[in-house]
Design an enzyme around this catalytic site. Sequence first.
Site, mmCIF file in Angstrom:
data_model
loop_
_atom_site.group_PDB
_atom_site.id
_atom_site.type_symbol
_atom_site.label_atom_id
_atom_site.label_comp_id
_atom_site.label_asym_id
_atom_site.label_seq_id
_atom_site.Cartn_x
_atom_site.Cartn_y
_atom_site.Cartn_z
ATOM 1 N N HIS A 87 0.846 -1.194 0.000
ATOM 2 C CA HIS A 87 0.000 0.000 0.000
ATOM 3 C C HIS A 87 0.883 1.246 0.000
ATOM 4 O O HIS A 87 1.761 1.388 0.852
ATOM 5 C CB HIS A 87 -0.904 0.020 1.235
ATOM 6 C CG HIS A 87 -2.106 -0.855 1.098
ATOM 7 N ND1 HIS A 87 -3.241 -0.708 1.880
ATOM 8 C CD2 HIS A 87 -2.370 -1.886 0.257
ATOM 9 C CE1 HIS A 87 -4.129 -1.625 1.527
ATOM 10 N NE2 HIS A 87 -3.618 -2.346 0.549
ATOM 11 N N TYR B 75 -9.450 5.483 7.560
ATOM 12 C CA TYR B 75 -9.628 5.833 8.969
ATOM 13 C C TYR B 75 -10.700 6.913 9.020
ATOM 14 O O TYR B 75 -10.509 8.020 8.493
ATOM 15 C CB TYR B 75 -8.329 6.368 9.566
ATOM 16 C CG TYR B 75 -7.232 5.333 9.709
ATOM 17 C CD1 TYR B 75 -6.961 4.759 10.950
ATOM 18 C CD2 TYR B 75 -6.457 4.943 8.616
ATOM 19 C CE1 TYR B 75 -5.957 3.821 11.099
ATOM 20 C CE2 TYR B 75 -5.448 3.999 8.749
ATOM 21 C CZ TYR B 75 -5.203 3.447 9.993
ATOM 22 O OH TYR B 75 -4.207 2.518 10.139
ATOM 23 N N PRO C 285 -4.361 0.464 18.708
ATOM 24 C CA PRO C 285 -4.105 0.005 17.338
ATOM 25 C C PRO C 285 -4.285 1.072 16.265
ATOM 26 O O PRO C 285 -4.021 0.797 15.095
ATOM 27 C CB PRO C 285 -5.122 -1.126 17.163
ATOM 28 C CG PRO C 285 -6.223 -0.801 18.123
ATOM 29 C CD PRO C 285 -5.566 -0.156 19.290
ATOM 30 N N LYS D 219 0.910 0.132 15.067
ATOM 31 C CA LYS D 219 2.288 0.058 15.537
ATOM 32 C C LYS D 219 2.607 -1.152 16.410
ATOM 33 O O LYS D 219 3.778 -1.441 16.647
ATOM 34 C CB LYS D 219 2.643 1.327 16.336
ATOM 35 C CG LYS D 219 2.662 2.584 15.502
ATOM 36 C CD LYS D 219 3.683 2.489 14.393
ATOM 37 C CE LYS D 219 3.604 3.647 13.434
ATOM 38 N NZ LYS D 219 4.171 3.352 12.127
ATOM 39 N N TYR E 1 3.677 6.926 9.912
ATOM 40 C CA TYR E 1 2.884 5.753 9.546
ATOM 41 C C TYR E 1 3.749 4.667 8.909
ATOM 42 O O TYR E 1 3.600 3.476 9.224
ATOM 43 C CB TYR E 1 1.765 6.156 8.589
ATOM 44 C CG TYR E 1 0.688 5.115 8.447
ATOM 45 C CD1 TYR E 1 -0.359 5.042 9.365
ATOM 46 C CD2 TYR E 1 0.698 4.198 7.402
ATOM 47 C CE1 TYR E 1 -1.353 4.080 9.252
ATOM 48 C CE2 TYR E 1 -0.289 3.233 7.280
ATOM 49 C CZ TYR E 1 -1.312 3.188 8.206
ATOM 50 O OH TYR E 1 -2.290 2.224 8.087
#
Length: 394
Positions: free
Chosen positions: A72, A201, A293, A297, A385
């Site tokens: 991704h 998200y 979550p 990580k 990220y």
Amino acid sequence: MTTQVAIIGAGPSGLLLGQLLERAGIATVILERKSGDYVLGRIRAGVLEQGMVDLLREAGVSERMEAEGLPHEGFELAFDNRRARVDLAALTGGQRVMVYGQTEVTRDLMAAREASGATTFYEADEVALHDLESDAPSVTFIHQGKRYHLHAQYVAGCDGYHGVSRRTIPDERLKTFERVYPFGWLGLLSDTPPVTHELIYARHERGFALCSMRSVQRSRYYLQVSLDDTVDDWSDARFWQELKQRLPNDVAQQLVTGPSIEKSIAPLRSFVVEPMQFGRLFLVGDAAHIVPPTGAKGLNLAASDVSTLYRLMVKVFEDGRTDLLERYSEVCLRRIWKAERFSWWMTSMLHRFSDEETFEERMQLAELDYLTGSRAGLTTLAENYVGLPYEALE
């Protein structure tokens, strides 16, 4: 029995550490309280940082990940019924993440361990650690009714938050930092195509939602729920209906629903203990730290601990660099606290903390509006990220 490194726990961190050490010619024995089938039955994370992908390659267990994993190069933030893409590759000089389930990582590592012939005891009972501050630590346990005494030079505690490793350390020798969040995540796994090809998200007035996946035909979705809720409170129909309400309209219209394979509720907490070592015991992963979550990580932090400990052990056994042992916590904790900060920030920005319209709620919207309109803000988000680089031990 004797070995060079005793590893407590056969989850992905214990197995990955064992695989790397064995390939370096360092003998290991792994002890696991549960059965192998139980370990494989845990439904956990699925987003791997570049650093963990590279470490799996170094460990020689990346073949199936390369074939079946989903690279991704971005993800989306959704709020106010709109979507904004975070282009990870463009913002970080080509870095990306890999979507490949923790269960599959564990399966690959188990197969590699079995093929290597290295010793693993599943369903090891009454595991106890002894003489950790001496030059001769050991582990006792019972397996299939027989009592064993395992002598090792070092012990790696990879047995999670509830494991015996951290609990063996005297309370007065540890400092604990913790924040418990007033909600949980209800996760649903289904054999349905993901609603989009990248993660979403979503921040919504009804609560947070996450659209994720494990493959092109298996989806993983999450909803923020009350800590008082149980899985029985959430039928599949109720879950899908609520998820649609929390997603932008165009996404909700594309959502393919179906029967759940698995549903579970996980509480959210931030947790760190310092130091991460006690004599010749080294804590790894969830035994030393937990992250909510939201930042993806948890598994990745465990992998960075593994990388540090593996490279430290190689220098100890090959070069006699015992002076590096005391640096394990220092090196690990620098990365851990940055990941804790990122996970806390993402959690604080995307979840609903009150039923009332509050100042904090307006701050969330302002933060998201700023981030998605600023290249500097997006770069900060993207760099965290994809994961910060592993620190070298010198």
